[in-house]
Enzyme design. Sequence first.
Site, PDB file in Angstrom:
ATOM      1  N   HIS A  15       0.869  -1.175   0.000  1.00  0.00           N
ATOM      2  CA  HIS A  15       0.000   0.000   0.000  1.00  0.00           C
ATOM      3  C   HIS A  15       0.910   1.230   0.000  1.00  0.00           C
ATOM      4  CE1 HIS A  15       0.734   0.379   4.373  1.00  0.00           C
ATOM      5  NE2 HIS A  15       0.663  -0.945   4.356  1.00  0.00           N
ATOM      6  N   ALA A  16       0.407   2.387   0.332  1.00  0.00           N
ATOM      7  CA  ALA A  16       1.167   3.632   0.191  1.00  0.00           C
ATOM      8  C   ALA A  16       2.476   3.636   0.980  1.00  0.00           C
ATOM      9  CB  ALA A  16       0.303   4.823   0.599  1.00  0.00           C
TER      10      ALA A  16
END
Length: 88
Positions: A15-16
């Site tokens: 994810h980020a």
Amino acid sequence: MMQQRVTISNRAGIHARPAALLVEIAKDIKSSIYIEKGSDRINGKSIMGILTLGAAYGTELNIITEGEDEKEALEAIVRLFESKFSEE
């Protein structure tokens, strides 16, 4: 050119935050970095490219480095995956 397969072992996948950690390591690397998921190949220095892989827990990726510091680059990236991006 060097390459190694890795499996995403952190529960949240890429994810980020993990993508940002990958790009942070990659910015100091002179070699080209590519990440393959199936038939998709993205630039390992692009946060947007990394996020578009949609790599979840258990996904196998192929990390490819090519250039003057390819060995060190591959080792650094593999270590990051093995550390589960310091999330667990």
